[in-house]
Design a protein around this motif. Structure first.
Motif, PDB file in Angstrom:
ATOM      1  N   ASN A   1       7.198 161.438 -22.080  1.00  0.00           N
ATOM      2  CA  ASN A   1       8.264 162.033 -21.271  1.00  0.00           C
ATOM      3  C   ASN A   1       8.777 161.046 -20.216  1.00  0.00           C
ATOM      4  OD1 ASN A   1       8.205 164.473 -22.616  1.00  0.00           O
ATOM      5  ND2 ASN A   1       6.685 165.358 -21.241  1.00  0.00           N
ATOM      6  N   TYR A   2       7.862 160.312 -19.591  1.00  0.00           N
ATOM      7  CA  TYR A   2       8.275 159.306 -18.610  1.00  0.00           C
ATOM      8  C   TYR A   2       9.163 158.245 -19.256  1.00  0.00           C
ATOM      9  CZ  TYR A   2       4.949 161.057 -15.156  1.00  0.00           C
ATOM     10  OH  TYR A   2       4.267 161.837 -14.252  1.00  0.00           O
ATOM     11  N   LEU A   3       8.793 157.804 -20.448  1.00  0.00           N
ATOM     12  CA  LEU A   3       9.598 156.812 -21.152  1.00  0.00           C
ATOM     13  C   LEU A   3      10.969 157.369 -21.518  1.00  0.00           C
ATOM     14  CD1 LEU A   3       6.912 155.095 -23.387  1.00  0.00           C
ATOM     15  CD2 LEU A   3       8.008 154.197 -21.343  1.00  0.00           C
ATOM     16  N   LYS A   4      11.034 158.636 -21.923  1.00  0.00           N
ATOM     17  CA  LYS A   4      12.324 159.266 -22.250  1.00  0.00           C
ATOM     18  C   LYS A   4      13.225 159.322 -21.017  1.00  0.00           C
ATOM     19  CE  LYS A   4      11.332 162.522 -25.975  1.00  0.00           C
ATOM     20  NZ  LYS A   4      11.261 163.949 -26.307  1.00  0.00           N
ATOM     21  N   ILE A   5      12.660 159.735 -19.895  1.00  0.00           N
ATOM     22  CA  ILE A   5      13.442 159.832 -18.660  1.00  0.00           C
ATOM     23  C   ILE A   5      13.917 158.454 -18.220  1.00  0.00           C
ATOM     24  CG2 ILE A   5      13.297 160.428 -16.208  1.00  0.00           C
ATOM     25  CD1 ILE A   5      11.373 162.679 -17.036  1.00  0.00           C
ATOM     26  N   ALA A   6      13.042 157.462 -18.318  1.00  0.00           N
ATOM     27  CA  ALA A   6      13.420 156.102 -17.937  1.00  0.00           C
ATOM     28  C   ALA A   6      14.531 155.582 -18.845  1.00  0.00           C
ATOM     29  CB  ALA A   6      12.199 155.187 -18.000  1.00  0.00           C
ATOM     30  N   TRP A   7      14.447 155.847 -20.124  1.00  0.00           N
ATOM     31  CA  TRP A   7      15.481 155.393 -21.068  1.00  0.00           C
ATOM     32  C   TRP A   7      16.817 156.079 -20.794  1.00  0.00           C
ATOM     33  CZ3 TRP A   7      16.227 151.417 -24.018  1.00  0.00           C
ATOM     34  CH2 TRP A   7      17.214 151.452 -24.975  1.00  0.00           C
ATOM     35  N   ARG A   8      16.797 157.355 -20.508  1.00  0.00           N
ATOM     36  CA  ARG A   8      18.046 158.074 -20.211  1.00  0.00           C
ATOM     37  C   ARG A   8      18.686 157.560 -18.915  1.00  0.00           C
ATOM     38  NH1 ARG A   8      15.749 164.090 -21.521  1.00  0.00           N
ATOM     39  NH2 ARG A   8      15.700 163.846 -23.780  1.00  0.00           N
ATOM     40  N   ASN A   9      17.852 157.322 -17.906  1.00  0.00           N
ATOM     41  CA  ASN A   9      18.386 156.775 -16.655  1.00  0.00           C
ATOM     42  C   ASN A   9      18.928 155.363 -16.848  1.00  0.00           C
ATOM     43  OD1 ASN A   9      17.938 159.021 -15.049  1.00  0.00           O
ATOM     44  ND2 ASN A   9      15.844 158.386 -14.557  1.00  0.00           N
TER      45      ASN A   9
ATOM     46  N   LEU B   1      20.328 154.216 -19.596  1.00  0.00           N
ATOM     47  CA  LEU B   1      21.623 154.321 -20.282  1.00  0.00           C
ATOM     48  C   LEU B   1      22.714 154.827 -19.348  1.00  0.00           C
ATOM     49  CD1 LEU B   1      20.534 155.702 -23.770  1.00  0.00           C
ATOM     50  CD2 LEU B   1      21.187 153.373 -23.155  1.00  0.00           C
ATOM     51  N   ARG B   2      22.367 155.668 -18.380  1.00  0.00           N
ATOM     52  CA  ARG B   2      23.374 156.197 -17.459  1.00  0.00           C
ATOM     53  C   ARG B   2      23.758 155.195 -16.372  1.00  0.00           C
ATOM     54  NH1 ARG B   2      20.731 161.378 -15.576  1.00  0.00           N
ATOM     55  NH2 ARG B   2      19.779 161.767 -17.565  1.00  0.00           N
ATOM     56  N   ASN B   3      22.800 154.390 -15.929  1.00  0.00           N
ATOM     57  CA  ASN B   3      23.026 153.478 -14.802  1.00  0.00           C
ATOM     58  C   ASN B   3      22.823 152.025 -15.243  1.00  0.00           C
ATOM     59  OD1 ASN B   3      23.276 155.761 -13.100  1.00  0.00           O
ATOM     60  ND2 ASN B   3      21.041 155.857 -12.937  1.00  0.00           N
ATOM     61  N   LYS B   4      23.705 151.551 -16.100  1.00  0.00           N
ATOM     62  CA  LYS B   4      23.547 150.201 -16.653  1.00  0.00           C
ATOM     63  C   LYS B   4      23.736 149.124 -15.586  1.00  0.00           C
ATOM     64  CE  LYS B   4      24.974 151.483 -21.244  1.00  0.00           C
ATOM     65  NZ  LYS B   4      25.949 151.375 -22.300  1.00  0.00           N
ATOM     66  N   VAL B   5      24.676 149.321 -14.677  1.00  0.00           N
ATOM     67  CA  VAL B   5      24.936 148.312 -13.651  1.00  0.00           C
ATOM     68  C   VAL B   5      23.737 148.184 -12.701  1.00  0.00           C
ATOM     69  CG1 VAL B   5      26.426 147.689 -11.712  1.00  0.00           C
ATOM     70  CG2 VAL B   5      27.418 148.660 -13.792  1.00  0.00           C
ATOM     71  N   TYR B   6      23.198 149.303 -12.251  1.00  0.00           N
ATOM     72  CA  TYR B   6      22.035 149.263 -11.362  1.00  0.00           C
ATOM     73  C   TYR B   6      20.814 148.667 -12.059  1.00  0.00           C
ATOM     74  CZ  TYR B   6      24.763 152.161  -8.253  1.00  0.00           C
ATOM     75  OH  TYR B   6      25.742 152.631  -7.431  1.00  0.00           O
ATOM     76  N   PHE B   7      20.668 149.001 -13.351  1.00  0.00           N
ATOM     77  CA  PHE B   7      19.566 148.435 -14.125  1.00  0.00           C
ATOM     78  C   PHE B   7      19.701 146.911 -14.193  1.00  0.00           C
ATOM     79  CE2 PHE B   7      18.076 146.901 -18.278  1.00  0.00           C
ATOM     80  CZ  PHE B   7      16.728 147.159 -18.131  1.00  0.00           C
TER      81      PHE B   7
END
Length: 117
Positions: free
Chosen positions: A4-12, A14-20
Motif C-alpha cells: 500500500n505504501y508503494l502504491k501511494i508513493a507511485w500515485r503521488n 505520477l501526480r507531482n512530477k515536477v516536485y519529484f
C-alpha cells in the motif's frame, strides 16, 4: 502494508512530477557534494602518511595581515628565515627541529645539519 505504501508513493509520483524531479535533483546534488567533501577530507588526512616518521612532519604557514582584517596565508617559509632557523638549531635555539626544507613547484631544497637533536 508495504504494498500500500508503494502504491501511494507511485500515485503521488505520477501526480507531482515536477516536485519529484526537484527532490531527486536536490538529493543527487547533495550526495555528490557530500561524497566530494569526503574525498577531500580523506586526501587531506592521508597527506604525507607514506613517510616512516610522519608524526614528526610539520608544515609551517606564513600569515601576513593585510588591510581590513584580511589575512594572506602562504605555505612554507622564505629561504632566509629557514636558514636563520637552521643556524639557531645548530646553536641550540630550536630544540626539536632536525631538518628544514623548502618545497617549490620547480625544485626541492633541503638544508641538513650534521648534528641531530
Amino acid at each position: 502494508m508495504l504494498k500500500n505504501y508503494l502504491k501511494i508513493a507511485w500515485r503521488n509520483l505520477l501526480r507531482n512530477k515536477v516536485y519529484f524531479f526537484i527532490n531527486i535533483l536536490g538529493l543527487s546534488i547533495a550526495l555528490t557534494v557530500a561524497f566530494l567533501m569526503l574525498l577531500w577530507v580523506y586526501d587531506e588526512y592521508n597527506t604525507d602518511k607514506f613517510h616512516t616518521n610522519n608524526d614528526q612532519l610539520y608544515r609551517i604557514k606564513r600569515t601576513i595581515p593585510l588591510e581590513e582584517g584580511v589575512l594572506d596565508v602562504y605555505p612554507g617559509l622564505s629561504y632566509p628565515l629557514l636558514k636563520t632557523a637552521n643556524s639557531l638549531k645548530i646553536k641550540g635555539g630550536v630544540p626539536r627541529m632536525r631538518e628544514g626544507g623548502i618545497e617549490n613547484m620547480k625544485k626541492r631544497t633541503s638544508i641538513n645539519s650534521k648534528k641531530s637533536c
